[in-house]
Design a protein around this motif. Structure first.
Motif, PDB file in Angstrom:
ATOM      1  N   MET A 151      25.892   7.939   4.419  1.00  8.99           N
ATOM      2  CA  MET A 151      24.619   7.268   3.686  1.00  8.99           C
ATOM      3  C   MET A 151      25.127   6.033   3.118  1.00  8.99           C
ATOM      4  O   MET A 151      26.296   5.836   2.752  1.00  8.99           O
ATOM      5  N   ILE A 152      24.013   5.023   2.753  1.00 16.51           N
ATOM      6  CA  ILE A 152      24.253   4.022   1.921  1.00 16.51           C
ATOM      7  C   ILE A 152      24.247   4.453   0.300  1.00 16.51           C
ATOM      8  O   ILE A 152      23.259   4.757   0.245  1.00 16.51           O
ATOM      9  N   CYS A 153      25.346   3.940  -0.385  1.00 16.22           N
ATOM     10  CA  CYS A 153      25.153   4.119  -1.691  1.00 16.22           C
ATOM     11  C   CYS A 153      24.021   3.357  -2.455  1.00 16.22           C
ATOM     12  O   CYS A 153      24.043   2.189  -2.142  1.00 16.22           O
ATOM     13  N   PRO A 154      23.350   3.909  -3.381  1.00 15.88           N
ATOM     14  CA  PRO A 154      22.340   3.061  -4.034  1.00 15.88           C
ATOM     15  C   PRO A 154      23.104   2.086  -5.044  1.00 15.88           C
ATOM     16  O   PRO A 154      24.330   2.397  -5.311  1.00 15.88           O
ATOM     17  N   PRO A 155      22.505   0.935  -5.408  1.00 12.49           N
ATOM     18  CA  PRO A 155      23.192   0.016  -6.201  1.00 12.49           C
ATOM     19  C   PRO A 155      23.125   0.620  -7.792  1.00 12.49           C
ATOM     20  O   PRO A 155      22.316   1.422  -8.213  1.00 12.49           O
ATOM     21  N   TRP A 156      24.234   0.429  -8.360  1.00  7.64           N
ATOM     22  CA  TRP A 156      24.364   1.179  -9.769  1.00  7.64           C
ATOM     23  C   TRP A 156      23.635   0.233 -10.601  1.00  7.64           C
ATOM     24  O   TRP A 156      24.072  -1.081 -10.980  1.00  7.64           O
ATOM     25  N   LYS A 157      22.668   0.779 -11.482  1.00 10.60           N
ATOM     26  CA  LYS A 157      21.923  -0.144 -12.276  1.00 10.60           C
ATOM     27  C   LYS A 157      22.161   0.222 -13.814  1.00 10.60           C
ATOM     28  O   LYS A 157      21.701   1.357 -14.164  1.00 10.60           O
ATOM     29  N   SER A 239      39.351  24.665   3.575  1.00 10.35           N
ATOM     30  CA  SER A 239      39.241  26.073   3.965  1.00 10.35           C
ATOM     31  C   SER A 239      37.986  26.287   5.117  1.00 10.35           C
ATOM     32  O   SER A 239      38.233  27.168   5.954  1.00 10.35           O
ATOM     33  N   ARG A 240      37.058  25.471   5.283  1.00  8.38           N
ATOM     34  CA  ARG A 240      36.138  25.825   5.923  1.00  8.38           C
ATOM     35  C   ARG A 240      35.639  24.722   6.935  1.00  8.38           C
ATOM     36  O   ARG A 240      34.634  24.659   7.590  1.00  8.38           O
ATOM     37  N   GLU A 241      36.432  23.675   7.058  1.00  8.70           N
ATOM     38  CA  GLU A 241      35.976  22.144   7.466  1.00  8.70           C
ATOM     39  C   GLU A 241      34.511  21.733   7.121  1.00  8.70           C
ATOM     40  O   GLU A 241      33.955  21.300   7.991  1.00  8.70           O
ATOM     41  N   VAL A 242      34.428  22.059   5.965  1.00  9.40           N
ATOM     42  CA  VAL A 242      33.013  21.566   5.419  1.00  9.40           C
ATOM     43  C   VAL A 242      33.051  20.088   5.035  1.00  9.40           C
ATOM     44  O   VAL A 242      34.058  19.505   4.898  1.00  9.40           O
ATOM     45  N   ALA A 243      32.016  19.425   5.456  1.00  9.51           N
ATOM     46  CA  ALA A 243      31.777  18.150   5.178  1.00  9.51           C
ATOM     47  C   ALA A 243      30.986  17.726   4.071  1.00  9.51           C
ATOM     48  O   ALA A 243      30.138  18.589   3.853  1.00  9.51           O
ATOM     49  N   GLY A 244      30.644  16.540   3.319  1.00 10.65           N
ATOM     50  CA  GLY A 244      29.871  16.774   2.175  1.00 10.65           C
ATOM     51  C   GLY A 244      29.737  15.293   1.664  1.00 10.65           C
ATOM     52  O   GLY A 244      30.569  14.515   1.792  1.00 10.65           O
ATOM     53  N   LEU A 245      28.699  15.299   1.109  1.00 13.38           N
ATOM     54  CA  LEU A 245      28.381  13.968   0.080  1.00 13.38           C
ATOM     55  C   LEU A 245      28.469  14.435  -1.453  1.00 13.38           C
ATOM     56  O   LEU A 245      27.803  15.300  -1.866  1.00 13.38           O
ATOM     57  N   GLY A 246      29.404  13.641  -2.187  1.00 12.33           N
ATOM     58  CA  GLY A 246      29.370  13.711  -3.495  1.00 12.33           C
ATOM     59  C   GLY A 246      28.913  12.478  -4.292  1.00 12.33           C
ATOM     60  O   GLY A 246      29.256  11.453  -4.139  1.00 12.33           O
ATOM     61  N   VAL A 247      28.158  12.960  -5.511  1.00 14.32           N
ATOM     62  CA  VAL A 247      27.617  11.975  -6.567  1.00 14.32           C
ATOM     63  C   VAL A 247      28.184  12.118  -7.763  1.00 14.32           C
ATOM     64  O   VAL A 247      28.262  13.224  -8.413  1.00 14.32           O
ATOM     65  N   ASP A 248      28.655  10.999  -8.258  1.00 19.79           N
ATOM     66  CA  ASP A 248      29.027  11.250  -9.611  1.00 19.79           C
ATOM     67  C   ASP A 248      28.701   9.720 -10.641  1.00 19.79           C
ATOM     68  O   ASP A 248      28.771   8.779  -9.797  1.00 19.79           O
ATOM     69  N   VAL A 249      28.724   9.796 -11.946  1.00 21.46           N
ATOM     70  CA  VAL A 249      28.339   8.571 -12.594  1.00 21.46           C
ATOM     71  C   VAL A 249      29.656   7.885 -13.159  1.00 21.46           C
ATOM     72  O   VAL A 249      29.651   6.716 -13.302  1.00 21.46           O
ATOM     73  N   SER A 250      30.736   8.539 -12.932  1.00 22.08           N
ATOM     74  CA  SER A 250      32.078   7.978 -13.358  1.00 22.08           C
ATOM     75  C   SER A 250      32.497   7.290 -12.180  1.00 22.08           C
ATOM     76  O   SER A 250      33.084   7.683 -11.250  1.00 22.08           O
ATOM     77  N   GLU A 251      32.714   5.961 -12.394  1.00 19.51           N
ATOM     78  CA  GLU A 251      33.417   4.954 -11.294  1.00 19.51           C
ATOM     79  C   GLU A 251      34.723   5.137 -11.041  1.00 19.51           C
ATOM     80  O   GLU A 251      35.002   5.451  -9.561  1.00 19.51           O
ATOM     81  N   LYS A 252      35.343   5.550 -11.778  1.00 11.82           N
ATOM     82  CA  LYS A 252      36.734   5.900 -11.594  1.00 11.82           C
ATOM     83  C   LYS A 252      37.155   7.134 -10.899  1.00 11.82           C
ATOM     84  O   LYS A 252      38.085   7.372 -10.126  1.00 11.82           O
ATOM     85  N   CYS A 268      29.347   8.657  -3.675  1.00  5.60           N
ATOM     86  CA  CYS A 268      28.838   7.566  -4.339  1.00  5.60           C
ATOM     87  C   CYS A 268      28.796   7.681  -5.999  1.00  5.60           C
ATOM     88  O   CYS A 268      28.645   8.780  -6.411  1.00  5.60           O
ATOM     89  N   ARG A 269      28.872   6.453  -6.300  1.00  2.61           N
ATOM     90  CA  ARG A 269      28.701   6.439  -7.677  1.00  2.61           C
ATOM     91  C   ARG A 269      26.885   6.215  -7.744  1.00  2.61           C
ATOM     92  O   ARG A 269      26.527   5.289  -7.418  1.00  2.61           O
ATOM     93  N   ALA A 270      26.283   7.373  -8.653  1.00  2.00           N
ATOM     94  CA  ALA A 270      25.128   7.294  -8.617  1.00  2.00           C
ATOM     95  C   ALA A 270      24.517   8.361  -9.573  1.00  2.00           C
ATOM     96  O   ALA A 270      25.056   9.321 -10.158  1.00  2.00           O
ATOM     97  N   ASN A 271      23.301   7.974 -10.184  1.00  2.00           N
ATOM     98  CA  ASN A 271      22.846   8.854 -11.255  1.00  2.00           C
ATOM     99  C   ASN A 271      21.883  10.027 -10.417  1.00  2.00           C
ATOM    100  O   ASN A 271      21.302   9.785  -9.657  1.00  2.00           O
ATOM    101  N   GLY A 272      22.530  11.235 -10.617  1.00  2.00           N
ATOM    102  CA  GLY A 272      22.189  12.261 -10.161  1.00  2.00           C
ATOM    103  C   GLY A 272      20.658  12.755 -10.573  1.00  2.00           C
ATOM    104  O   GLY A 272      20.006  13.485  -9.633  1.00  2.00           O
ATOM    105  N   VAL A 273      20.153  12.252 -11.530  1.00  2.00           N
ATOM    106  CA  VAL A 273      18.789  12.422 -11.763  1.00  2.00           C
ATOM    107  C   VAL A 273      17.813  11.750 -10.781  1.00  2.00           C
ATOM    108  O   VAL A 273      16.677  12.055 -10.683  1.00  2.00           O
TER     109      VAL A 273
END
Length: 404
Positions: A151-157, A239-252, A268-273
């Motif tokens: 996925m293309i990460c959205p721009p951080w505003k 453990s399960r060979e799972v893949a995923g997407l994680g979003v968080d507001v913390s850049e570091k 991706c750094r993104a606002n989860g709301v």
């Protein structure tokens, strides 16, 4: 001598009166700003609901066999409920997510047969969803090792994506945003993560419970809301060979996740709301969040976030949200929040579910776990009509159902 005194005297009296009026006016303005919360001053002309005092008391349960420790992280976030100030609860009307986020989800393309079926609520495969014209700006041509498109990460505003922590939750009363707070703690990602005193071994035990509640299978694709250092997706991948997407507001934290977790995952750094503005509907196998959603500091928005997590999972998928207490979102208000959705709901008491974890995180001023986990199973694929409104508006003491 002329009546009324000299002209100099009258001038002094005139200007003295002006000074007194200006001083009093300034004093009143300062006083009004002191007694009105800043957010209320900005939004009091908008329609909404004012909270009065915060949260009902939760009766403590019997002690369980857990070696708990109060997480230092919560000392900044949670204060005694009786000391909480009035909080203004309002959720901005987002409208239909398909029109709000035209720059990602684009309906200007001529719809294909599959796209019409997707918008009508038919469950498509993940590869079919990735190929829909409306998601052309959502997916890149790059592939994860599991074969799914990145996925293309959205721009951080900064002006709209920064989540401010209310000053009443900060002992030092110094303005701090959620991303600033966790950027400071990202230095601990390589050790035990951003949770103080909770080891990675404890986190693994917690995740094993979540894994069973979600019924995660080999090869599933998981969405992690508030992914932090990326440990949850890494554990699931190992453990399960799972893949995923994680979003968080913390850049570091996101930077650490990208470099140090498995290549099966994307972050991706993104606002989860605002995930409903760019993440496809009915797409992931499961969605998880642990100790993150409360950072929206608004109970109506809390409901909206849970609904958005339901939106992104496919038919038969499950949503898990953990480490929530009644003070943040009441157990009794879960059903009204999700009343119009095709879902089943299970509430799991964490003092029992995680009793085997040597050190389980506690909310401030608690000695035993008083938190609960929410497990939502999506029984049917959904359509955009479900997400135009949030069906409740919350105050401190209750959430009222809203009809549209």
């Amino acid at each position: 001598m002329r009546r009324g005194g000299s002209s100099d005297t009258r001038t002094v009296i005139k200007w003295g009166t002006v000074v007194v009026m200006v001083y009093c006016s300034g004093y009143w303005m300062g006083y009004s700003h002191a007694i009105l919360p800043a957010r209320e001053q900005i939004t009091r002309k908008q329609s909404g609901v004012y909270e009065e005092k915060k949260y009902q008391h939760i009766q403590r349960e019997t002690q369980v066999n857990v070696k708990p420790v109060i997480d230092d992280e919560k000392k900044e976030d949670d204060i005694a409920e009786q000391n909480n100030d009035a909080q203004y609860e309002v959720l901005d009307s987002r409208g239909n997510h398909l029109t709000v986020a035209k720059h990602f989800i684009d309906l200007t393309y001529k719809p294909t047969k599959l796209q019409k079926q997707h918008l009508a609520g038919k469950q498509l495969t993940q590869s079919e969803i990735e190929a829909l014209p409306m998601y052309k700006n959502v997916f890149s041509n790059d592939l994860l090792p599991c074969g799914r498109k990145v996925m293309i990460c959205p721009p951080w505003k900064m002006e709209s994506d920064t989540l401010q922590i209310p000053l009443k939750h900060l002992p030092r009363k110094k303005a701090t945003s959620v991303d600033q707070k966790y950027d400071r703690r990202a230095v601990n990602c390589q050790k035990s993560g951003i949770w103080h005193k909770i080891s990675l071994d404890d986190h693994k035990l917690i995740l094993r419970v979540i894994e069973k509640l979600l019924q995660v299978k080999k090869g599933d694709y998981v969405f992690d809301w508030g992914s932090g250092c990326g440990h949850k997706l890494k554990f699931l991948s190992d453990s399960r060979e799972v893949a995923g997407l994680g979003v968080d507001v913390s850049e570091k934290s996101v930077e650490y996740s990208v470099v140090n977790t498995t290549k099966n995952n994307h972050f991706c750094r993104a606002n989860g709301v605002r995930v409903d503005e760019w993440i496809p509907e009915n797409y992931f196998d499961h969605a998880i969040s642990f100790g993150s959603v409360y950072h929206v500091y608004n109970r109506t928005t809390f409901c909206s976030v849970i609904r958005s997590m339901v939106r992104v999972v496919k038919k038969g998928g499950r949503v898990y949200n953990g480490w929530t207490e009644n003070a943040e979102y009441r157990r009794a208000d879960i059903a009204p929040c999700l009343r119009d959705l095709p879902v089943t709901i299970d509430i799991v008491e964490e003092r029992k579910a995680f009793s085997h974890v040597p050190v389980f995180p506690l909310k401030a001023q608690q000695t035993i776990p008083n938190t609960y986990s929410l497990v939502v199973t999506k029984t049917e694929a959904t359509t955009p009509r479900f997400w135009k409104y949030v069906p409740i508006t919350c105050t401190t003491h209750k959430c009222d159902e809203v009809s549209y």
